[in-house]
Enzyme design. Structure first.
Site, PDB file in Angstrom:
ATOM      1  N   GLU A  25      -0.547  12.534  -4.712  1.00 17.82           N
ATOM      2  CA  GLU A  25       0.513  13.162  -5.656  1.00 17.82           C
ATOM      3  C   GLU A  25       0.364  12.562  -7.256  1.00 17.82           C
ATOM      4  O   GLU A  25      -0.873  11.951  -7.033  1.00 17.82           O
ATOM      5  CB  GLU A  25       1.428  11.724  -5.182  1.00 17.82           C
ATOM      6  CG  GLU A  25       0.698  10.403  -5.380  1.00 17.82           C
ATOM      7  CD  GLU A  25       1.874   9.267  -5.919  1.00 17.82           C
ATOM      8  OE1 GLU A  25       2.777   9.034  -6.595  1.00 17.82           O
ATOM      9  OE2 GLU A  25       1.588   7.804  -4.531  1.00 17.82           O
ATOM     10  N   LYS A 160       2.995  -2.692  -1.251  1.00 12.24           N
ATOM     11  CA  LYS A 160       2.979  -4.317  -2.068  1.00 12.24           C
ATOM     12  C   LYS A 160       3.555  -5.578  -1.917  1.00 12.24           C
ATOM     13  O   LYS A 160       5.323  -5.190  -2.033  1.00 12.24           O
ATOM     14  CB  LYS A 160       2.641  -3.737  -4.166  1.00 12.24           C
ATOM     15  CG  LYS A 160       1.638  -2.964  -4.135  1.00 12.24           C
ATOM     16  CD  LYS A 160       1.528  -3.153  -5.733  1.00 12.24           C
ATOM     17  CE  LYS A 160       0.214  -2.260  -6.265  1.00 12.24           C
ATOM     18  NZ  LYS A 160       0.386  -0.817  -5.812  1.00 12.24           N
TER      19      LYS A 160
END
Ligand code: PSU
Ligand code: MN
Length: 303
Positions: A25, A160
């Site tokens: 990405e 996260k």
């Protein structure tokens, strides 16, 4: 081929010859890391993929063209422009393409373009998910919906704890997305190997990942698969310290009224500053670790 898509010569050749290709990405370059570490990392990731027997295809929108495979110059361009480039998720593609503009692709849009190009394996750092407080804000990353509909295997280091990990797993379960732990029963939490949440399945080899993805596709089950690969022990961060930084960053974002697509980039940048760059060093290592596994898995899929 899709008329809006450009596949680089190197990537097109690899695909034609049935050789392994790994998608990467570009939001991680423009919005995920500061310059120049972002460009250095992007190039190191490509090198790691080559060293492990696959061809890298970094994905972005440049001048309104969907690109699978960027040149070094294009990577440098996106890295230097940083957050001045549009962070492009699924909803952004139509306008960027129609207007001939640039966009850095998130996990969602990288999956879309990889799939159009015929690339099945994608390596990154972290995916978007259900944000903490989403029961009020409804902030749920389009990455999850993309995993539900687009046939690409995404290899990440877990999620996260800027996200609500429990709700993220629930969402993926509802949408029928397999969440695999690579060599672990526990969902890794990006900077650390442990989160307190279990994954659906543990698989231990690139061959097992490839077989599972193949089975999913051949049964005609739509959507992708999420592989969570724990950060190597020697680069993982202290729980207490990283969680303190994350909590502080979330509090700061609230105070500043940060919302919508700015939330994730703001938190990443704030965490990097609060940890004095240590989190960036871990971030770089876990991406390299994922690139390695993705190259091996793409190779297994080609056999
Ligand atoms: N998480 C990270 N690093 C990142 C991102 C997420 O640890 O760079 C980026 C990815 O591009 C991901 C996007 O697809 O943020 C998710 O943004 P949002 O939550 O706005 O969907
Ligand atoms: Mn969001």
């Amino acid at each position: 081929m899709n008329k809006y898509l450009d596949i680089s010569e190197e990537v097109a050749k690899a695909l034609e010859e049935g050789r392994p290709v790994v998608a990467l990405e570009s939001t991680i370059i423009s919005h995920g890391m500061p310059y120049p570490q972002n460009v250095e990392t992007a190039l190191r990731v490509e090198k790691t993929i080559r060293e492990n027997g696959a061809t890298p295809a970094t994905i972005a929108v440049i001048g309104g063209r969907l690109k699978a495979g960027l040149s070094e110059k294009e990577i440098e361009y996106l890295g230097k422009k940083g957050t001045a480039v549009t962070k492009a998720s699924r909803r952004d593609l139509p306008v960027l393409v129609a207007k001939g503009q640039d966009g850095a692709t998130t996990v969602a849009t990288t999956m879309i373009i990889a799939s159009l190009a015929g690339i099945k394996v994608f390596a990154t750092g972290g995916v978007g998910g259900v944000h903490r407080g989403a029961e009020v804000t409804m902030d749920i990353s389009a990455d999850l919906e993309e995993l539900a509909r687009t046939p690409v295997m995404v290899i990440c280091a877990g999620a996260k704890s800027i996200l609500d990990l429990g709700l993220t797993l629930e969402y993926l379960e509802t949408k029928g997305v397999p969440v695999i732990g690579y060599g672990t029963e526990e969902l890794p939490a990006f900077y650390t190997r442990k989160s307190g949440f279990r994954v659906d399945y543990r698989l231990d080899t690139p061959e097992e990942l490839a077989d599972t993805f193949k089975a999913k596709q051949e049964m005609g089950l739509v959507g992708g698969m999420l592989v969570t690969n724990p950060i190597p022990e020697e680069y993982s961060m202290d729980h207490e310290r990283i969680n303190r930084a994350i909590d502080q960053a979330i509090q700061d974002a609230k105070q500043l009224g940060i919302h919508g697509k700015e939330t994730t980039p703001y938190l990443l940048d704030r965490i990097q500053k609060l940890t004095g760059g240590d989190s960036l060093a871990s971030n770089i290592q876990l991406v390299l670790n994922n690139a390695r596994l993705a190259a091996l898995t793409a190779s297994a899929l080609c056999r």
